[in-house]
Design an enzyme around this catalytic site. Structure first.
Site, PDB file in Angstrom:
ATOM      1  CE  LYS A 181      -5.899  16.256 -10.144  1.00 47.67           C
ATOM      2  NZ  LYS A 181      -5.878  14.967  -9.426  1.00 47.67           N
ATOM      3  N   GLY A 234      -6.147  21.294  -0.850  1.00 50.98           N
ATOM      4  CA  GLY A 234      -4.974  20.421  -0.814  1.00 50.98           C
ATOM      5  C   GLY A 234      -3.875  21.070  -0.008  1.00 50.98           C
ATOM      6  CB  SER A 235      -0.379  20.207   0.393  1.00 50.14           C
ATOM      7  OG  SER A 235       0.097  20.202  -0.929  1.00 50.14           O
ATOM      8  CB  THR A 236       0.640  25.141   2.145  1.00 53.10           C
ATOM      9  OG1 THR A 236      -0.413  25.051   3.107  1.00 53.10           O
ATOM     10  CG2 THR A 236       1.089  26.583   2.035  1.00 53.10           C
ATOM     11  CB  THR A 238      -0.390  21.424  -4.309  1.00 51.72           C
ATOM     12  OG1 THR A 238       0.282  20.213  -3.986  1.00 51.72           O
ATOM     13  CG2 THR A 238      -1.070  21.276  -5.647  1.00 51.72           C
ATOM     14  CB  ALA A 239      -1.832  26.343  -2.488  1.00 50.34           C
ATOM     15  CD  GLU A 256     -11.410  26.468   1.766  1.00 53.72           C
ATOM     16  OE1 GLU A 256     -10.830  26.515   2.869  1.00 53.72           O
ATOM     17  OE2 GLU A 256     -12.394  27.163   1.488  1.00 53.72           O
ATOM     18  CB  CYS A 290      -7.570  20.276   6.571  1.00 50.91           C
ATOM     19  SG  CYS A 290      -9.341  20.551   6.433  1.00 50.91           S
ATOM     20  CD  GLU A 394      -1.502  19.637   6.789  1.00 49.57           C
ATOM     21  OE1 GLU A 394      -0.973  19.643   5.679  1.00 49.57           O
ATOM     22  OE2 GLU A 394      -2.717  19.851   6.982  1.00 49.57           O
TER      23      GLU A 394
HETATM   24  P1  NAD Z   1      -2.053  17.740  -2.612  1.00 47.04           P
HETATM   25  O1  NAD Z   1      -1.816  19.206  -2.609  1.00 47.04           O
HETATM   26  O2  NAD Z   1      -0.912  16.838  -2.816  1.00 47.04           O
HETATM   27  O3  NAD Z   1      -3.120  17.349  -3.728  1.00 47.04           O
HETATM   28  C1  NAD Z   1      -4.413  17.905  -3.771  1.00 47.04           C
HETATM   29  C2  NAD Z   1      -4.938  17.834  -5.183  1.00 47.04           C
HETATM   30  O4  NAD Z   1      -4.122  18.661  -6.005  1.00 47.04           O
HETATM   31  C3  NAD Z   1      -4.871  16.437  -5.797  1.00 47.04           C
HETATM   32  O5  NAD Z   1      -5.993  16.246  -6.618  1.00 47.04           O
HETATM   33  C4  NAD Z   1      -3.609  16.505  -6.633  1.00 47.04           C
HETATM   34  O6  NAD Z   1      -3.590  15.612  -7.707  1.00 47.04           O
HETATM   35  C5  NAD Z   1      -3.668  17.936  -7.120  1.00 47.04           C
HETATM   36  N1  NAD Z   1      -2.386  18.507  -7.542  1.00 47.04           N
HETATM   37  C6  NAD Z   1      -1.138  18.173  -7.124  1.00 47.04           C
HETATM   38  N2  NAD Z   1      -0.214  18.905  -7.789  1.00 47.04           N
HETATM   39  C7  NAD Z   1      -0.895  19.722  -8.629  1.00 47.04           C
HETATM   40  C8  NAD Z   1      -0.498  20.703  -9.578  1.00 47.04           C
HETATM   41  N3  NAD Z   1       0.763  21.003  -9.785  1.00 47.04           N
HETATM   42  N4  NAD Z   1      -1.455  21.342 -10.276  1.00 47.04           N
HETATM   43  C9  NAD Z   1      -2.766  21.065 -10.061  1.00 47.04           C
HETATM   44  N5  NAD Z   1      -3.198  20.133  -9.185  1.00 47.04           N
HETATM   45  C10 NAD Z   1      -2.274  19.473  -8.472  1.00 47.04           C
HETATM   46  O7  NAD Z   1      -2.805  17.447  -1.247  1.00 47.04           O
HETATM   47  P2  NAD Z   1      -3.239  16.022  -0.693  1.00 47.04           P
HETATM   48  O8  NAD Z   1      -2.018  15.345  -0.201  1.00 47.04           O
HETATM   49  O9  NAD Z   1      -4.120  15.355  -1.678  1.00 47.04           O
HETATM   50  O10 NAD Z   1      -4.172  16.437   0.535  1.00 47.04           O
HETATM   51  C11 NAD Z   1      -3.707  16.709   1.801  1.00 47.04           C
HETATM   52  C12 NAD Z   1      -3.610  18.185   2.039  1.00 47.04           C
HETATM   53  O11 NAD Z   1      -4.873  18.801   1.824  1.00 47.04           O
HETATM   54  C13 NAD Z   1      -3.248  18.529   3.464  1.00 47.04           C
HETATM   55  O12 NAD Z   1      -2.313  19.588   3.465  1.00 47.04           O
HETATM   56  C14 NAD Z   1      -4.560  18.980   4.062  1.00 47.04           C
HETATM   57  O13 NAD Z   1      -4.449  19.834   5.170  1.00 47.04           O
HETATM   58  C15 NAD Z   1      -5.175  19.663   2.914  1.00 47.04           C
HETATM   59  N6  NAD Z   1      -6.619  19.777   3.097  1.00 47.04           N
HETATM   60  C16 NAD Z   1      -7.167  21.007   3.345  1.00 47.04           C
HETATM   61  C17 NAD Z   1      -8.526  21.132   3.559  1.00 47.04           C
HETATM   62  C18 NAD Z   1      -9.155  22.471   3.823  1.00 47.04           C
HETATM   63  O14 NAD Z   1     -10.367  22.565   3.652  1.00 47.04           O
HETATM   64  N7  NAD Z   1      -8.415  23.496   4.226  1.00 47.04           N
HETATM   65  C19 NAD Z   1      -9.336  19.992   3.518  1.00 47.04           C
HETATM   66  C20 NAD Z   1      -8.742  18.757   3.268  1.00 47.04           C
HETATM   67  C21 NAD Z   1      -7.389  18.654   3.051  1.00 47.04           C
END
Ligand code: NAD
Length: 490
Positions: A181, A234-236, A238-239, A256, A290, A394
């Site tokens: 996704k 993605g973001s911390t 969401t993780a 990540e 990131c 961030e």
């Molecule tokens: P995000 O966490 O908002 O979204 C990332 C993904 O997760 C998207 O596909 C989103 O639709 C999905 N998502 C959101 N809520 C969810 C849920 N409840 N359940 C399952 N999936 C869900 O992050 P973003 O705004 O898309 O990206 C930016 C962030 O990603 C920044 O914090 C950046 O530092 C981080 N990032 C980290 C790395 C790394 O390798 N460490 C690389 C790139 C980006």
């Protein structure tokens, strides 16, 4: 194709399930960040679409996982060839969808996407497993590794195809099938890649892509009982949700996440090289990487000289239309994100910070049709405390803070004084110091006298709130396989 108000047509994406494009009745608008206009409609998938994709992936698993690594590698190489053959189309699409410059998409995103497939196609041929002897017990022990099953892959919007393929490639190379996704804001290049899968020889169901939002499609994947593994970038925040929702199923998780990456610049640094690289590390891809630098610690004796030259270099970093090859930066991903990033600049000012260039200081000259785009010039802030929000959180945009320091011990403590631990850069000609400081920093990756050089064989990932687990060569192999220890008594 549905028509927009002014009669132009939208691009309409479809899910890719079991080797077929499947329309979805609900859609999300996707914007061109350089104009602020809707140009694409992305499926707003939910549980039922995810269910169908998981079913297709489960059905494809027995045959795909029983192929030899060499057979699977052939498909990955062919897909890499096809992406390369269509590089220009992919680069144009990525630039339009994300707002990044065409140059960045051409030289970084798309070549790296093809390389991800090539790298894992090759690396999967060279793994060995462990063996130990226990002669006193008359035993020999060895390990075997098997693919996990259906892998759930969730990726962000900043490096769309690059980060999605960084997950798909190792997952399928090791024999898993996947349901991926991508971010709902940048889904186009993933959809384009689906059009190449059949020609690459990918059996139906091995790669399924379901488009949609995180809380609907993403969560359905995370909480699906037949998806034993989730790789998330993605973001911390969401993780945290993903960790909670996957916990009842004891899933394998790779996370990540975000960063608040320091650059530490000692007085003996090669200033010319350091400034050029630190401008790049702070502002590349609009600061939406990131690994971008967002806190710059400069030894006090060179602080004034560094600051003056750094601000001058930041002002030369050109923000402009993404398709213009003279632009160094394009537009930020969304209006909300632009407002958030601008909000941090205001916050810094309210806390006594000084803005030297960029937001509120430099004006951008943009063509008429880009006036509503989400552009922001590189912004350099000083006079902020280590505890201010701009130094702790961030921002993920073209904003960096510069502060002075006095000693090695002090700067290590301050650099480590955030919740994140993704990456850092250290600038010095003193080899001993470079080693000492690199060892002491709480970061998954430390670059000394350089930035963003990556050997994909080596671990990638963060410490503290920047992630859980590592990906890359051997680490991806371990994550995407289950290990079993077998003891033979002879
Ligand atoms: P995000 O966490 O908002 O979204 C990332 C993904 O997760 C998207 O596909 C989103 O639709 C999905 N998502 C959101 N809520 C969810 C849920 N409840 N359940 C399952 N999936 C869900 O992050 P973003 O705004 O898309 O990206 C930016 C962030 O990603 C920044 O914090 C950046 O530092 C981080 N990032 C980290 C790395 C790394 O390798 N460490 C690389 C790139 C980006």
């Amino acid at each position: 194709m549905p028509k927009m108000a002014d009669n132009r047509t939208h691009l309409v994406l479809e899910n890719y399930i079991g080797g077929m494009f499947v329309p979805c009745s609900r859609h999300i608008d996707s914007y061109d960040p350089s104009t602020g206009e809707v140009y694409c409609r992305v499926p707003d998938s939910d549980k039922e679409e995810v269910e169908a994709a998981v079913k297709a992936a489960k059905e494809a698993f027995p045959e795909w996982s029983s192929k030899s690594p060499a057979e699977r590698a052939k498909v990955l190489h062919k897909l890499a060839d096809l992406i390369e053959a269509h590089l220009e189309e992919f680069a144009l699409a990525e630039s339009k969808d994300q707002g990044k410059t065409i140059t960045f998409a051409r030289t970084v995103d798309i070549p790296r996407s093809a390389h991800n497939f090539r790298f894992f196609a090759s690396s999967v041929l060279h793994h060995t497993t462990d063996c130990s002897q226990m002669d006193h017990m008359g035993c020999v022990n060895y390990t075997v590794r098997s693919p996990v099953g259906v892998a759930g892959l969730i990726s962000p919007w900043n490096l769309p195809l690059y980060l999605l393929t960084w997950k798909i490639a190792p997952a399928i190379a090791t024999g898993n099938t996947v349901v991926a996704k991508p971010s709902e804001m940048t889904s186009v290049t993933a959809w384009m890649m689906c059009k190449l899968l059949e020609e690459a020889g990918m059996p139906p169901g091995v790669v399924n892509i379901v488009f949609g939002t995180g809380p609907r499609a993403g969560d359905a994947l995370v909480s699906h009982p037949d998806v034993p593994l989730i790789s998330f970038t993605g973001s911390t925040g969401t993780a945290r949700v993903i960790t909670e929702h996957s916990a009842p199923y004891c899933k394998k998780l790779s996370l990540e996440l975000g960063g608040k990456n320091p650059a530490i610049i000692f007085q003996d640094a090669n200033l010319e090289e350091c400034i050029a690289t630190t401008v790049r590390s702070s502002f590349s891809n609009q600061g939406e990487i990131c690994l971008c630098t967002s806190r710059i610690f400069v030894e006090r004796s060179i602080y004034p000289e560094f600051l003056q030259k750094f601000v001058e270099a930041a002002q030369r970093w050109r923000t402009g239309v993404p398709t213009d090859t003279s632009s160094d930066n394009g537009a930020l991903i969304s209006k909300e994100h632009l407002e958030k990033v601008r909000g941090y600049v205001k916050l810094a000012q309210a806390e006594g910070g000084k803005v030297h260039c960029g937001e509120g200081v430099d004006t951008l000259e943009l063509p008429e049709r880009n006036q509503n785009g989400y552009f922001m010039p590189p912004t350099v802030i000083t006079d902020v405390t280590d505890t201010s929000r701009c130094m702790q959180e961030e921002i993920f945009g073209p904003v960096t803070c510069v502060v002075p320091f006095d000693s090695e011990e002090e700067v290590i403590r301050r650099a480590n004084g955030v919740k994140y631990g993704l990456s850092a850069t250290v600038w010095s000609r003193d080899v001993g110091r470079v080693h000492r400081v690199a060892r002491s920093l709480q970061a998954g990756l430390v670059w000394t006298n350089c930035w963003l050089i990556r050997d994909l064989n080596l671990p990638f990932g963060g410490m503290k709130s920047s992630g859980v687990g590592r990906e890359g060569g051997q680490d991806s192999y371990h994550f995407f396989t289950e290990v079993k220890t077998i003891t033979i008594k002879h």
